[in-house]
Design a protein around this motif. Structure first.
Motif, PDB file in Angstrom:
ATOM      1  N   THR A 139      -3.399  -2.317   7.137  1.00 55.26           N
ATOM      2  CA  THR A 139      -4.424  -3.257   6.273  1.00 55.26           C
ATOM      3  C   THR A 139      -4.280  -4.587   6.907  1.00 55.26           C
ATOM      4  OG1 THR A 139      -4.984  -4.193   4.215  1.00 55.26           O
ATOM      5  CG2 THR A 139      -2.535  -4.128   4.573  1.00 55.26           C
ATOM      6  N   THR A 140      -5.486  -5.326   6.545  1.00 60.50           N
ATOM      7  CA  THR A 140      -5.551  -6.868   7.004  1.00 60.50           C
ATOM      8  C   THR A 140      -5.389  -7.739   5.928  1.00 60.50           C
ATOM      9  OG1 THR A 140      -8.155  -6.519   6.541  1.00 60.50           O
ATOM     10  CG2 THR A 140      -7.323  -6.039   8.837  1.00 60.50           C
ATOM     11  N   ARG A 141      -5.220  -7.219   4.821  1.00 66.40           N
ATOM     12  CA  ARG A 141      -5.019  -8.201   3.633  1.00 66.40           C
ATOM     13  C   ARG A 141      -3.536  -8.654   3.743  1.00 66.40           C
ATOM     14  NH1 ARG A 141      -1.237  -6.301  -0.289  1.00 66.40           N
ATOM     15  NH2 ARG A 141      -1.179  -4.094  -0.855  1.00 66.40           N
ATOM     16  N   ALA A 142      -3.254  -9.665   3.128  1.00 66.51           N
ATOM     17  CA  ALA A 142      -1.754 -10.513   3.012  1.00 66.51           C
ATOM     18  C   ALA A 142      -0.768  -9.445   1.994  1.00 66.51           C
ATOM     19  CB  ALA A 142      -2.138 -11.517   2.562  1.00 66.51           C
ATOM     20  N   PRO A 143       0.542  -9.322   2.518  1.00 66.25           N
ATOM     21  CA  PRO A 143       1.445  -8.964   1.740  1.00 66.25           C
ATOM     22  C   PRO A 143       1.557  -9.421   0.135  1.00 66.25           C
ATOM     23  CG  PRO A 143       2.447  -9.282   3.908  1.00 66.25           C
ATOM     24  CD  PRO A 143       1.070  -9.990   3.541  1.00 66.25           C
ATOM     25  N   ARG A 144       1.661  -8.388  -0.854  1.00 68.80           N
ATOM     26  CA  ARG A 144       1.786  -8.750  -2.120  1.00 68.80           C
ATOM     27  C   ARG A 144       3.545  -9.161  -2.305  1.00 68.80           C
ATOM     28  NH1 ARG A 144      -1.677  -4.452  -4.169  1.00 68.80           N
ATOM     29  NH2 ARG A 144      -4.053  -5.243  -4.232  1.00 68.80           N
ATOM     30  N   ALA A 145       3.877  -9.797  -3.097  1.00 66.69           N
ATOM     31  CA  ALA A 145       5.162 -10.098  -3.319  1.00 66.69           C
ATOM     32  C   ALA A 145       5.902  -8.736  -3.532  1.00 66.69           C
ATOM     33  CB  ALA A 145       5.299 -10.744  -4.870  1.00 66.69           C
ATOM     34  N   GLY A 146       7.112  -8.712  -2.821  1.00 69.44           N
ATOM     35  CA  GLY A 146       7.879  -7.425  -2.693  1.00 69.44           C
ATOM     36  C   GLY A 146       7.436  -6.674  -1.710  1.00 69.44           C
ATOM     37  N   GLU A 147       6.293  -6.463  -1.193  1.00 74.60           N
ATOM     38  CA  GLU A 147       5.877  -5.604  -0.177  1.00 74.60           C
ATOM     39  C   GLU A 147       6.368  -5.972   1.216  1.00 74.60           C
ATOM     40  OE1 GLU A 147       1.635  -4.048  -1.729  1.00 74.60           O
ATOM     41  OE2 GLU A 147       1.468  -5.679  -0.223  1.00 74.60           O
ATOM     42  N   ILE A 148       6.729  -4.955   1.951  1.00 73.73           N
ATOM     43  CA  ILE A 148       7.556  -5.023   3.258  1.00 73.73           C
ATOM     44  C   ILE A 148       6.791  -4.434   4.282  1.00 73.73           C
ATOM     45  CG2 ILE A 148       9.650  -4.445   4.726  1.00 73.73           C
ATOM     46  CD1 ILE A 148      11.046  -4.329   1.861  1.00 73.73           C
ATOM     47  N   ASP A 149       6.418  -5.171   5.396  1.00 73.42           N
ATOM     48  CA  ASP A 149       5.673  -4.711   6.523  1.00 73.42           C
ATOM     49  C   ASP A 149       6.244  -3.340   7.216  1.00 73.42           C
ATOM     50  OD1 ASP A 149       3.739  -4.542   8.660  1.00 73.42           O
ATOM     51  OD2 ASP A 149       5.068  -5.631  10.045  1.00 73.42           O
ATOM     52  N   GLY A 150       5.675  -2.182   7.273  1.00 78.66           N
ATOM     53  CA  GLY A 150       6.173  -1.021   7.800  1.00 78.66           C
ATOM     54  C   GLY A 150       6.766  -0.176   6.681  1.00 78.66           C
ATOM     55  N   GLU A 151       6.900  -0.612   5.506  1.00 81.37           N
ATOM     56  CA  GLU A 151       7.412   0.168   4.392  1.00 81.37           C
ATOM     57  C   GLU A 151       6.254   0.270   3.541  1.00 81.37           C
ATOM     58  OE1 GLU A 151      10.499   0.061   0.770  1.00 81.37           O
ATOM     59  OE2 GLU A 151      11.055  -1.004   2.616  1.00 81.37           O
ATOM     60  N   HIS A 152       5.662  -0.596   3.013  1.00 82.78           N
ATOM     61  CA  HIS A 152       4.473  -0.268   2.242  1.00 82.78           C
ATOM     62  C   HIS A 152       3.013  -0.191   3.016  1.00 82.78           C
ATOM     63  CE1 HIS A 152       7.458  -2.315  -0.197  1.00 82.78           C
ATOM     64  NE2 HIS A 152       7.249  -1.382  -1.181  1.00 82.78           N
TER      65      HIS A 152
END
Length: 201
Positions: A40-53
């Protein structure tokens, strides 16, 4: 057993992620499943981890992958792009796994155009009022974004009849049980099991 591509769709806030997690981590059938991580091109939300969520990328990188056919499906949703990297999904299916995609209706149509054997499930809220309450309860978006998501949900509901299964997410444990039951039934399809073994003889 041949693998299963399971497409799960439904409006934002309906609880798809919770249901899928319950199946993968809390049901015996979950051992057969793998959740496909979207890009996705959206920014991570609180607690979201790149490569996991999600795989979080900028728009230039996303569109480059799309242009080179590296995405099984992709769509622009609420001003951001979402897509499914194709290679890991196809590899897992070839290994006999059940791959679960959490994608919107636009993406579902692209997937079944490319892989018509995909199993499609729509997760719906008990009512529009319940969905709005859940969206507001997350506390992650402003009023304009919430209204856009509610309008998108109304448009998605027009395509429910295109799905093979529908789950009403009133109680998340029951909805997870229903999703697990769908996976079990699909695993027992003759062309995935008996017919495949007969052809080897």
């Amino acid at each position: 057993m041949s693998g299963i591509l399971l497409v799960v769709s439904g409006p934002s806030g309906v609880g798809k992620s919770t249901i899928i997690e319950h199946v993968i981590h809390g049901d015996a059938v979950g051992r057969l499943c793998r959740f496909s991580i979207s890009m996705t091109t959206r920014a991570p939300r609180a607690g979201e981890i790149d490569g996991e969520h999600y795989f979080f990328v900028d728009e230039k990188a996303f569109l480059r992958d799309a242009e080179h056919g590296m995405l099984l499906e992709y769509a622009r949703y609420n001003d951001h792009y979402y897509g499914t990297p194709a290679e890991p999904v196809l590899r897992s299916i070839n290994n006999g796994e059940c791959v679960i995609l959490d994608i919107e209706t636009q993406g579902m149509f692209q997937v079944i155009g490319r892989m018509p054997e995909a199993v499609t499930v729509f997760v719906a809220p008990p009512s529009d009022a319940v969905l709005e309450k859940r969206l507001r309860g997350r506390g992650t978006e402003d009023e304009e974004r919430i209204m856009k998501r509610l309008e998108a949900a109304r448009l998605e509901h027009e395509h429910i009849s295109k799905y093979q299964y529908i789950i009403i997410n009133d109680i998340s444990d029951k909805a997870a049980h229903d999703l697990a039951a769908i996976i079990r039934a699909e695993c027992l399809k003759t062309y995935r099991t008996i017919f495949k073994e007969v052809r080897k003889q």
